[in-house]
Structure formats: structure tokens, C-alpha cells
Design a protein around this motif. Structure first.
Motif, PDB file in Angstrom:
ATOM      1  N   LEU A 114      39.323  19.079  -7.587  1.00 40.74           N
ATOM      2  CA  LEU A 114      40.771  19.195  -7.481  1.00 40.74           C
ATOM      3  C   LEU A 114      41.287  18.439  -6.268  1.00 40.74           C
ATOM      4  CD1 LEU A 114      41.149  23.076  -7.957  1.00 40.74           C
ATOM      5  CD2 LEU A 114      41.028  21.331  -9.733  1.00 40.74           C
ATOM      6  N   ASN A 115      42.487  17.874  -6.383  1.00 40.88           N
ATOM      7  CA  ASN A 115      43.104  17.228  -5.223  1.00 40.88           C
ATOM      8  C   ASN A 115      43.899  18.259  -4.415  1.00 40.88           C
ATOM      9  OD1 ASN A 115      45.650  17.553  -6.514  1.00 40.88           O
ATOM     10  ND2 ASN A 115      45.477  15.538  -7.472  1.00 40.88           N
ATOM     11  N   GLU A 116      44.623  17.804  -3.402  1.00 36.75           N
ATOM     12  CA  GLU A 116      45.368  18.727  -2.543  1.00 36.75           C
ATOM     13  C   GLU A 116      46.517  19.428  -3.266  1.00 36.75           C
ATOM     14  OE1 GLU A 116      45.290  17.783   1.978  1.00 36.75           O
ATOM     15  OE2 GLU A 116      45.965  15.974   0.925  1.00 36.75           O
ATOM     16  N   ARG A 117      46.936  18.889  -4.387  1.00 36.95           N
ATOM     17  CA  ARG A 117      48.004  19.512  -5.183  1.00 36.95           C
ATOM     18  C   ARG A 117      47.408  20.458  -6.235  1.00 36.95           C
ATOM     19  NH1 ARG A 117      48.787  14.305  -4.788  1.00 36.95           N
ATOM     20  NH2 ARG A 117      48.329  13.900  -6.976  1.00 36.95           N
ATOM     21  N   TYR A 118      46.116  20.725  -6.163  1.00 33.71           N
ATOM     22  CA  TYR A 118      45.391  21.615  -7.066  1.00 33.71           C
ATOM     23  C   TYR A 118      45.338  21.073  -8.494  1.00 33.71           C
ATOM     24  CZ  TYR A 118      46.846  24.568  -3.170  1.00 33.71           C
ATOM     25  OH  TYR A 118      47.108  25.055  -1.922  1.00 33.71           O
ATOM     26  N   GLU A 119      45.436  19.765  -8.642  1.00 34.76           N
ATOM     27  CA  GLU A 119      45.337  19.131  -9.953  1.00 34.76           C
ATOM     28  C   GLU A 119      43.899  18.685 -10.187  1.00 34.76           C
ATOM     29  OE1 GLU A 119      49.820  17.188  -9.831  1.00 34.76           O
ATOM     30  OE2 GLU A 119      48.091  16.000  -9.204  1.00 34.76           O
ATOM     31  N   ILE A 120      43.445  18.804 -11.414  1.00 36.31           N
ATOM     32  CA  ILE A 120      42.077  18.408 -11.753  1.00 36.31           C
ATOM     33  C   ILE A 120      41.993  16.888 -11.756  1.00 36.31           C
ATOM     34  CG2 ILE A 120      40.261  18.492 -13.492  1.00 36.31           C
ATOM     35  CD1 ILE A 120      41.531  21.136 -14.469  1.00 36.31           C
ATOM     36  N   ASP A 121      41.169  16.332 -10.846  1.00 40.51           N
ATOM     37  CA  ASP A 121      40.944  14.887 -10.777  1.00 40.51           C
ATOM     38  C   ASP A 121      39.772  14.459 -11.656  1.00 40.51           C
ATOM     39  OD1 ASP A 121      42.987  14.248  -9.059  1.00 40.51           O
ATOM     40  OD2 ASP A 121      41.754  14.301  -7.263  1.00 40.51           O
ATOM     41  N   GLN A 122      38.779  15.340 -11.751  1.00 38.71           N
ATOM     42  CA  GLN A 122      37.570  15.027 -12.527  1.00 38.71           C
ATOM     43  C   GLN A 122      36.924  16.338 -12.915  1.00 38.71           C
ATOM     44  OE1 GLN A 122      34.957  12.054 -10.791  1.00 38.71           O
ATOM     45  NE2 GLN A 122      33.168  13.083 -11.601  1.00 38.71           N
ATOM     46  N   MET A 123      36.197  16.329 -14.020  1.00 33.81           N
ATOM     47  CA  MET A 123      35.448  17.523 -14.404  1.00 33.81           C
ATOM     48  C   MET A 123      34.199  17.128 -15.171  1.00 33.81           C
ATOM     49  SD  MET A 123      38.075  19.252 -17.040  1.00 33.81           S
ATOM     50  CE  MET A 123      38.636  18.438 -18.484  1.00 33.81           C
ATOM     51  N   MET A 124      33.190  17.959 -15.034  1.00 33.82           N
ATOM     52  CA  MET A 124      31.937  17.768 -15.761  1.00 33.82           C
ATOM     53  C   MET A 124      31.584  19.091 -16.419  1.00 33.82           C
ATOM     54  SD  MET A 124      29.623  15.428 -13.270  1.00 33.82           S
ATOM     55  CE  MET A 124      28.650  14.879 -14.650  1.00 33.82           C
ATOM     56  N   GLU A 125      31.230  19.026 -17.677  1.00 36.35           N
ATOM     57  CA  GLU A 125      30.885  20.239 -18.409  1.00 36.35           C
ATOM     58  C   GLU A 125      29.377  20.344 -18.588  1.00 36.35           C
ATOM     59  OE1 GLU A 125      33.455  21.222 -21.820  1.00 36.35           O
ATOM     60  OE2 GLU A 125      34.553  19.375 -21.311  1.00 36.35           O
ATOM     61  N   ASN A 126      28.899  21.576 -18.607  1.00 37.22           N
ATOM     62  CA  ASN A 126      27.504  21.903 -18.892  1.00 37.22           C
ATOM     63  C   ASN A 126      26.514  21.140 -18.013  1.00 37.22           C
ATOM     64  OD1 ASN A 126      25.568  23.403 -20.248  1.00 37.22           O
ATOM     65  ND2 ASN A 126      25.247  21.791 -21.747  1.00 37.22           N
ATOM     66  N   VAL A 127      26.699  21.228 -16.713  1.00 38.68           N
ATOM     67  CA  VAL A 127      25.746  20.655 -15.764  1.00 38.68           C
ATOM     68  C   VAL A 127      24.613  21.674 -15.628  1.00 38.68           C
ATOM     69  CG1 VAL A 127      25.401  19.760 -13.431  1.00 38.68           C
ATOM     70  CG2 VAL A 127      27.622  19.466 -14.561  1.00 38.68           C
ATOM     71  N   THR A 128      23.419  21.286 -16.031  1.00 35.00           N
ATOM     72  CA  THR A 128      22.299  22.227 -16.127  1.00 35.00           C
ATOM     73  C   THR A 128      21.399  22.178 -14.895  1.00 35.00           C
ATOM     74  OG1 THR A 128      20.980  20.585 -17.289  1.00 35.00           O
ATOM     75  CG2 THR A 128      22.280  22.111 -18.646  1.00 35.00           C
ATOM     76  N   PRO A 129      20.666  23.279 -14.634  1.00 36.65           N
ATOM     77  CA  PRO A 129      19.773  23.320 -13.472  1.00 36.65           C
ATOM     78  C   PRO A 129      18.697  22.236 -13.484  1.00 36.65           C
ATOM     79  CG  PRO A 129      20.124  25.530 -14.305  1.00 36.65           C
ATOM     80  CD  PRO A 129      20.747  24.592 -15.301  1.00 36.65           C
ATOM     81  N   ASP A 130      18.282  21.781 -14.667  1.00 37.26           N
ATOM     82  CA  ASP A 130      17.219  20.771 -14.728  1.00 37.26           C
ATOM     83  C   ASP A 130      17.693  19.376 -14.295  1.00 37.26           C
ATOM     84  OD1 ASP A 130      18.762  20.198 -16.941  1.00 37.26           O
ATOM     85  OD2 ASP A 130      17.078  20.108 -18.351  1.00 37.26           O
ATOM     86  N   THR A 131      18.961  19.222 -13.946  1.00 41.52           N
ATOM     87  CA  THR A 131      19.451  17.929 -13.450  1.00 41.52           C
ATOM     88  C   THR A 131      19.109  17.718 -11.973  1.00 41.52           C
ATOM     89  OG1 THR A 131      21.618  18.851 -12.911  1.00 41.52           O
ATOM     90  CG2 THR A 131      21.363  17.833 -15.083  1.00 41.52           C
ATOM     91  N   TYR A 132      18.684  18.795 -11.278  1.00 41.88           N
ATOM     92  CA  TYR A 132      18.307  18.641  -9.867  1.00 41.88           C
ATOM     93  C   TYR A 132      17.120  17.708  -9.772  1.00 41.88           C
ATOM     94  CZ  TYR A 132      16.660  19.652  -5.203  1.00 41.88           C
ATOM     95  OH  TYR A 132      16.244  19.528  -3.896  1.00 41.88           O
ATOM     96  N   PRO A 133      17.101  16.744  -8.865  1.00 41.62           N
ATOM     97  CA  PRO A 133      17.887  16.559  -7.640  1.00 41.62           C
ATOM     98  C   PRO A 133      19.094  15.623  -7.771  1.00 41.62           C
ATOM     99  CG  PRO A 133      15.993  15.118  -7.550  1.00 41.62           C
ATOM    100  CD  PRO A 133      15.912  15.863  -8.873  1.00 41.62           C
TER     101      PRO A 133
END
Length: 166
Positions: A114-133
Motif C-alpha cells: 500500500l502507498n501512503e494513501r492506503y491504496e493497493i499498489d501491488q498484490m501477490m496471491e497465494n505466496v507459499t512457504p516453499d518459495t523461501y528464500p
């Protein structure tokens, strides 16, 4: 005869105690919640119903606010589970390019920048634990990151440019 120095010593002790308490208060992590930032459908099988020009949803999402470096770094790591109506708001206090990772996570997330105006600038869905690192970074204009359970973005019908109530 001894009252004057004794009063001065007591006054100095009180001032020192007040300073110590102020320092402790400043650096103790505080749990703060933003209640009902946005609403989601009651279940994954019941998508939001259109009512007029808005979606008819009734389950609020409450966000735990973290704003210290250590709390932001830890994030939701190590937690066994989290309800769909809960999440975390990472407040970085100024805009910048901020990243998250899934270290020690036990469930998937939807992530909003979110930016300073609380607007969504970007989003990612379903980020899973196996994506680490691997790290996931938002745009340089972001001040906040919102982490919620996977599927919440769809249940709330969130989209880029939408304003979140904080």
C-alpha cells in the motif's frame, strides 16, 4: 539541615526513573490492531454478492500493526495458523521498496503493498512457504505491507488502486 540535599536527591531519582520509563515505553513492541480494514465473503464457496454498486460482504478483517524493525522482520513467521479474518500490517513509516520472504512460514499468504494513501499498489496471491528464500518486493512508493491468509484477496475482491481503511 539535611532536608535540602535529601530533597534534591529524591528529585534526581524521580527524574531518572521517569527517563528510564520513557525509554522502556519507547522500545517495547506494542500490539495494536486496525479493526475491520476490509471485508471478505463468509466462505470460499460463497463469493461476494453484488448489492447495488458494491459487494455485500460481512466478515471483517482485523490487522495486527507492527512498526519496529524486529517485529517487521519476524512478521508472521513461526505461527502455526491464522484465521482468514486476521492479518498483519507492516508499517515502514516512510515510502520505499520493501520486500517480504516466507522464512519459517507454515501457511500461504496474500500480500498487498500500500502507498501512503492506503491504496493497493501491488498484490501477490497465494505466496507459499516453499518459495523461501525468494524475496517478493513491492514498488518504491509503498509504505505498508498487508499480509493475510491466502484466498482473502479473492474473497474481498481487492484490486490495484483500491483504498484500504486503516
Amino acid at each position: 539541615m539535611y532536608f535540602k540535599p535529601l530533597r534534591m536527591i529524591i528529585a534526581i531519582i524521580i527524574v531518572v526513573i521517569v527517563i528510564i520509563l520513557a525509554i522502556i515505553y519507547r522500545y517495547i513492541p506494542k500490539k495494536r490492531w486496525v479493526n475491520c480494514s476490509f471485508k471478505i465473503a463468509d466462505s470460499a464457496t460463497v463469493l461476494p454478492r453484488v448489492k447495488g454498486d458494491a459487494f455485500d460482504v460481512n466478515t471483517c478483517v482485523d490487522l495486527e500493526v507492527v512498526s519496529t524493525n524486529s517485529a517487521r522482520t519476524l512478521g508472521l513467521s513461526g505461527r502455526k495458523a491464522m484465521d482468514k479474518n486476521k492479518g498483519m500490517l507492516l508499517d515502514f513509516r516512510q515510502p520505499g521498496k520493501y520486500c517480504i520472504w516466507m522464512k519459517d512460514m507454515n501457511f500461504a499468504l496474500d500480500v498487498l503493498w500500500l502507498n501512503e494513501r492506503y491504496e493497493i499498489d501491488q498484490m501477490m496471491e497465494n505466496v507459499t512457504p516453499d518459495t523461501y528464500p525468494k524475496s517478493f518486493c513491492g514498488p518504491s512508493s509503498s509504505r505498508y505491507i498487508v499480509e493475510v491468509r491466502d484466498g482473502v484477496v479473492r474473497l474481498a475482491d481487492l484490486h490495484i488502486g483500491q483504498r484500504i481503511k486503516l
